[in-house]
Structure formats: structure tokens, C-alpha cells
Design an enzyme around this catalytic site. Structure first.
Site, PDB file in Angstrom:
ATOM      1  N   GLY A   1       0.626  -1.245   0.073  1.00  0.00           N
ATOM      2  CA  GLY A   1       0.084   0.113  -0.261  1.00  0.00           C
ATOM      3  C   GLY A   1       0.885   1.242   0.136  1.00  0.00           C
TER       4      GLY A   1
ATOM      5  N   ASP B   1       2.230  -1.618  -4.471  1.00  0.00           N
ATOM      6  CA  ASP B   1       0.674  -1.271  -4.369  1.00  0.00           C
ATOM      7  C   ASP B   1      -0.034  -2.034  -5.435  1.00  0.00           C
ATOM      8  OD1 ASP B   1      -1.568   0.362  -3.954  1.00  0.00           O
ATOM      9  OD2 ASP B   1      -0.507   1.761  -2.981  1.00  0.00           O
TER      10      ASP B   1
ATOM     11  N   ASP C   1      -1.093  -7.236  -5.186  1.00  0.00           N
ATOM     12  CA  ASP C   1      -2.482  -7.212  -4.309  1.00  0.00           C
ATOM     13  C   ASP C   1      -2.113  -8.166  -3.184  1.00  0.00           C
ATOM     14  OD1 ASP C   1      -4.746  -7.862  -3.346  1.00  0.00           O
ATOM     15  OD2 ASP C   1      -5.846  -7.913  -5.263  1.00  0.00           O
TER      16      ASP C   1
ATOM     17  N   TYR D   1     -14.321  -1.554   9.214  1.00  0.00           N
ATOM     18  CA  TYR D   1     -12.942  -1.229   9.356  1.00  0.00           C
ATOM     19  C   TYR D   1     -12.639  -1.365  10.868  1.00  0.00           C
ATOM     20  CZ  TYR D   1      -8.990   2.152   9.508  1.00  0.00           C
ATOM     21  OH  TYR D   1      -7.815   2.712   9.526  1.00  0.00           O
TER      22      TYR D   1
HETATM   23  P1  NAD Z   1      -4.525   4.924   1.990  1.00  0.00           P
HETATM   24  O1  NAD Z   1      -5.986   4.555   1.598  1.00  0.00           O
HETATM   25  O2  NAD Z   1      -4.006   6.227   1.720  1.00  0.00           O
HETATM   26  O3  NAD Z   1      -3.410   3.850   1.117  1.00  0.00           O
HETATM   27  C1  NAD Z   1      -3.915   2.469   1.093  1.00  0.00           C
HETATM   28  C2  NAD Z   1      -3.378   1.875  -0.193  1.00  0.00           C
HETATM   29  O4  NAD Z   1      -3.437   0.596   0.144  1.00  0.00           O
HETATM   30  C3  NAD Z   1      -3.523   2.510  -1.538  1.00  0.00           C
HETATM   31  O5  NAD Z   1      -2.523   2.994  -2.090  1.00  0.00           O
HETATM   32  C4  NAD Z   1      -4.136   1.364  -2.046  1.00  0.00           C
HETATM   33  O6  NAD Z   1      -4.112   1.395  -3.467  1.00  0.00           O
HETATM   34  C5  NAD Z   1      -3.657   0.426  -1.251  1.00  0.00           C
HETATM   35  N1  NAD Z   1      -4.323  -1.022  -1.516  1.00  0.00           N
HETATM   36  C6  NAD Z   1      -5.712  -1.158  -1.394  1.00  0.00           C
HETATM   37  N2  NAD Z   1      -6.228  -2.513  -1.516  1.00  0.00           N
HETATM   38  C7  NAD Z   1      -4.909  -3.108  -1.807  1.00  0.00           C
HETATM   39  C8  NAD Z   1      -4.741  -4.812  -1.987  1.00  0.00           C
HETATM   40  N3  NAD Z   1      -5.942  -5.404  -1.866  1.00  0.00           N
HETATM   41  N4  NAD Z   1      -3.550  -4.878  -2.183  1.00  0.00           N
HETATM   42  C9  NAD Z   1      -2.424  -3.954  -2.120  1.00  0.00           C
HETATM   43  N5  NAD Z   1      -2.647  -2.538  -1.914  1.00  0.00           N
HETATM   44  C10 NAD Z   1      -3.768  -2.040  -1.728  1.00  0.00           C
HETATM   45  O7  NAD Z   1      -4.365   4.412   3.432  1.00  0.00           O
HETATM   46  P2  NAD Z   1      -3.341   5.312   4.260  1.00  0.00           P
HETATM   47  O8  NAD Z   1      -3.863   6.284   5.045  1.00  0.00           O
HETATM   48  O9  NAD Z   1      -2.008   5.303   3.790  1.00  0.00           O
HETATM   49  O10 NAD Z   1      -3.294   3.992   5.798  1.00  0.00           O
HETATM   50  C11 NAD Z   1      -2.371   3.055   5.867  1.00  0.00           C
HETATM   51  C12 NAD Z   1      -2.739   2.200   6.829  1.00  0.00           C
HETATM   52  O11 NAD Z   1      -2.575   3.210   7.865  1.00  0.00           O
HETATM   53  C13 NAD Z   1      -4.116   1.488   6.728  1.00  0.00           C
HETATM   54  O12 NAD Z   1      -3.786   0.153   7.527  1.00  0.00           O
HETATM   55  C14 NAD Z   1      -5.024   2.219   7.595  1.00  0.00           C
HETATM   56  O13 NAD Z   1      -6.033   1.770   8.182  1.00  0.00           O
HETATM   57  C15 NAD Z   1      -3.867   2.838   8.709  1.00  0.00           C
HETATM   58  N6  NAD Z   1      -4.428   4.013   9.351  1.00  0.00           N
HETATM   59  C16 NAD Z   1      -4.587   5.101   8.458  1.00  0.00           C
HETATM   60  C17 NAD Z   1      -4.873   6.531   9.232  1.00  0.00           C
HETATM   61  C18 NAD Z   1      -5.077   7.788   8.576  1.00  0.00           C
HETATM   62  O14 NAD Z   1      -5.204   8.775   8.972  1.00  0.00           O
HETATM   63  N7  NAD Z   1      -4.252   7.675   7.339  1.00  0.00           N
HETATM   64  C19 NAD Z   1      -5.137   6.382  10.711  1.00  0.00           C
HETATM   65  C20 NAD Z   1      -5.299   5.171  11.306  1.00  0.00           C
HETATM   66  C21 NAD Z   1      -4.868   4.028  10.727  1.00  0.00           C
HETATM   67  N1  SER Z   2      -8.068   8.084   9.484  1.00  0.00           N
HETATM   68  C1  SER Z   2      -8.453   6.848   9.523  1.00  0.00           C
HETATM   69  C2  SER Z   2      -9.894   6.978   9.017  1.00  0.00           C
HETATM   70  O1  SER Z   2     -10.611   7.889   9.262  1.00  0.00           O
HETATM   71  C3  SER Z   2      -8.569   6.350  10.921  1.00  0.00           C
HETATM   72  O2  SER Z   2      -8.125   5.128  10.996  1.00  0.00           O
HETATM   73  O3  SER Z   2     -10.554   5.983   8.526  1.00  0.00           O
END
Ligand code: NAD
Ligand code: SER
Length: 317
Positions: A8, A34, A50, A139
Site C-alpha cells: 500500500g 501497491d 495485491d 473497518y
Molecule cells: P490509503 O488509503 O491512503 O492507502 C492505502 C493503499 O493501499 C492505497 O495506495 C491502495 O491502493 C492500497 N491497497 C488497497 N487495496 C489493496 C490490496 N488489495 N493490495 C495492495 N494494496 C492495496 O491509506 P493510508 O492512510 O496510507 O493507511 C495505511 C494504513 O494505516 C492502513 O492500514 C490504515 O488503516 C492505517 N491508518 C491510517 C490512518 C490515516 O489517518 N491515514 C489512521 C489510522 C490508521
Molecule cells: N483516519 C482513519 C480513518 O478515518 C482512521 O483509521 O479511517
């Protein structure tokens, strides 16, 4: 040292994390993966992956001599409510694939949980590390399941998997991908582009947040901590600041006096209402020295500097 593989990697966190890992270890030490092939090659060390495809992950680990994985591939909270089956398949089955490959190759693994693991039964203020986990979203359900899968892999198979419950993350490099805290990034783009903003949460909605440089540093610090200092093998609470939607709007209005924000709460309001307003992260501070650097004003000024350059617009005087 082996290669670091990031799943990702083109998402909101991956974009910043890969840049920092490459700054520390060199460009070729980090393999980005990704879903989609890159449009036009470039110099990036990148492979489509994936995470539902365990065999391909296993092959990439062998070919690139991977020893550490940052597993970021996921659906976020809002998208997860719209596509619950895919959220379960990617977030839970994808994690099981990564844990199994980590077990069979002896990899070190980072996987993020979220404040979404909590729910209505959790104290909303200073949510404790060991507070009840009772998510109301798909989620959040995948995050709680993931936390226990990680602990199981550590206890049963000695997989060195470490995790943080990130709060909402704010960054300028890549826009967020379908979460409930996305408004806290979108509002900056609107202010800088001279638009008004319609917020999908109520003005008094207060959530824990963190600026991306703090989140990236926390992630790498956790992975570099001595194993004996890691007392939590589900996921660590971690936070930097908490603000309401109207407080971030006010912070922006100080810099852009004409900036207007309207509030039209949608289905994401119920999700936000079930999450903590603030989080107790003392365990992370005690175990491996976590300390955030950015408060609200410092974060707002830094976001404006970077976004003004990116969008080629003038900063407020
Ligand atoms: P994002 O949605 O920006 O990025 C996720 C990436 O995963 C994308 O580039 C997407 O193309 C890729 N993806 C989706 N399905 C896929 C698959 N089947 N195989 C491979 N890649 C795939 O998310 P993010 O904000 O970068 O979050 C990353 C992690 O951090 C996640 O686990 C999310 O739950 C966690 N998280 C994020 C936040 C936040 O505020 N951004 C907060 C809490 C937790
Ligand atoms: N920023 C994330 C969301 O809103 C928290 O995991 O889904």
C-alpha cells in the site's frame, strides 16, 4: 541488511514513509508495492502487489531478499462501510497472508491499527491503552481482528510484529484515501485554493490527530526499539493532539480571514461519534520514548508552507 518491502506504498502514509526510509537507508533498500503498475516506470523500485495474493508476496520476498515489511495496504473507515466484504478480504485476509509470509521467512513486520478499534463503550477522553475494543464499523472490526492476529503470530510463532493505533493523520504529500478524518486534510486544500469548505462532520466533533512527520518517526522508532522494550503486542495507543472541526477551521481562519466553512454531517458522523476524542499514549512514551513534536499551530504553519509550494499559490501574509 535486507530489503524493506512496503505494501500500500502509494497511499497517504506510504508516500511519506517510503521517502523517509529511503532517506535513511538508500533508494534501493526499499521496495514499494501497491495495487497497480506504475504508469511510466521512473526510477522507483516498485512492484505491483495485491496483498490478497500470498504466492506473489512470497515470491517478491524471495527475489528481493526482504527482511522487513511495513504492511499498509487497507481500506479505510468510510470506504469500509461502503464495501464491507472487500474491507474484510483486504484488511483481514491480506494481513493473514503477510503474517504467514513473515512467519515462514522470519521477517520483521509493522502493521497499523487505528483509533477505530475503539467504540461507544470506550471512555472518550484519554482512552486507555487497555480500554474496551468495541468497534461499530467493519473497518474497526478488521482492526480489532488484526490486533489479535498480530499478537497470536507473536505468541505462537515468534513473529516480531509491532503496531500503532494511529489517530487521524494530516499530510500534504498524498491525499487521504476514504477515511472519516479526511476532512482535516481537505480543509487545507480549500483554504489555500481560496474556496469555501463543506465539512462532513459537526463543528464540535473532536478527534485525536497527528501530523505525518510525527507518525513516520513513531513508526520507525517503534520498529527500531529493542524487542525487550515492546510490552504491547496488540497495538500501541499513540497521539499528538486533539481538535474539533471548528478548531481547525478557526486555526485556518486566523491565516485566511475570508475562509468559510459550512457543516453538513453525513454517515461519517456516526463513525466519528464512536471514536475517542483524546487518547492516553503513556505506554508508548514509557516503553520506547514516544514524544510528538508538532502541536496545532506548528502543524498548520508547516502544512500551509508545503501546500502553498505544491499548489503554487501565495501563502497568507
Ligand atoms: P490509503 O488509503 O491512503 O492507502 C492505502 C493503499 O493501499 C492505497 O495506495 C491502495 O491502493 C492500497 N491497497 C488497497 N487495496 C489493496 C490490496 N488489495 N493490495 C495492495 N494494496 C492495496 O491509506 P493510508 O492512510 O496510507 O493507511 C495505511 C494504513 O494505516 C492502513 O492500514 C490504515 O488503516 C492505517 N491508518 C491510517 C490512518 C490515516 O489517518 N491515514 C489512521 C489510522 C490508521
Ligand atoms: N483516519 C482513519 C480513518 O478515518 C482512521 O483509521 O479511517
Amino acid at each position: 541488511m535486507g530489503t524493506i518491502l512496503v505494501t500500500g506504498a502509494r497511499g497517504q502514509i506510504g508516500s511519506d514513509l517510503v521517502a523517509e526510509l529511503r532517506r535513511r537507508h538508500g533508494h534501493d533498500a526499499v521496495l514499494e508495492t501497491d495495487l497497480h503498475p506504475l504508469p511510466n516506470g521512473g526510477r522507483a523500485l516498485y512492484e505491483p502487489l495485491d496483498v490478497q495474493d500470498r504466492d506473489r508476496l512470497d515470491a517478491l520476498v524471495r527475489t528481493h531478499q526482504v527482511d522487513t515489511v511495513y504492511h499498509l495496504a487497507s481500506l479505510l473507515s468510510a470506504t469500509g462501510e461502503q464495501k464491507p466484504d472487500i474491507a474484510w478480504a483486504v484488511n483481514v485476509e491480506g494481513l493473514r497472508n503477510v503474517l504467514e509470509v513473515a512467519r515462514s521467512h522470519g521477517l520483521r513486520l509493522f502493521w497499523p491499527s487505528s483509533i477505530a478499534a475503539f467504540g461507544p463503550a470506550t471512555p472518550r477522553e484519554d482512552t486507555p491503552q487497555e480500554g474496551p475494543l468495541d468497534p461499530i464499523t467493519m473497518y474497526g472490526t478488521t482492526k480489532v481482528t488484526g490486533e489479535y492476529l498480530c499478537r497470536y503470530a507473536f505468541l505462537k510463532d515468534a513473529v516480531d510484529v509491532r503496531s500503532l493505533r494511529y489517530p487521524g493523520l494530516i499530510s500534504h504529500a498524498t491525499k487521504p484515501g476514504g477515511g472519516t478524518t479526511d476532512y482535516a486534510v481537505e480543509i487545507f486544500y480549500a483554504a489555500l485554493e481560496g474556496d469555501s469548505y463543506t465539512c462532513f462532520l459537526r463543528p464540535d466533533t473532536r478527534l485525536p490527530m497527528m501530523y505525518m512527520p510525527d507518525a513516520v518517526r513513531a513508526t520507525i522508532d517503534l520498529m527500531e526499539a529493542d524487542a525487550e522494550d515492546i510490552s504491547v503486542r496488540t497495538s500501541y495507543n499513540i497521539t499528538a493532539l486533539s481538535f474539533s472541526a471548528e478548531e481547525i477551521a478557526a486555526a485556518l481562519r486566523k491565516r485566511f480571514p475570508a475562509f468559510e466553512v459550512r457543516y453538513e454531517p453525513d454517515f461519517r458522523q456516526a463513525i466519528a461519534d464512536s471514536w475517542p476524542a483524546s487518547v492516553d499514549d503513556n505506554q508508548a512514551r514509557t516503553d520506547w520514548g514516544w514524544q510528538p513534536a508538532f502541536d496545532l499551530d506548528r502543524m498548520v504553519d508547516d502544512m500551509i508552507d508545503h501546500l502553498a509550494a505544491k499548489l503554487k499559490v501565495a501563502e497568507p501574509s
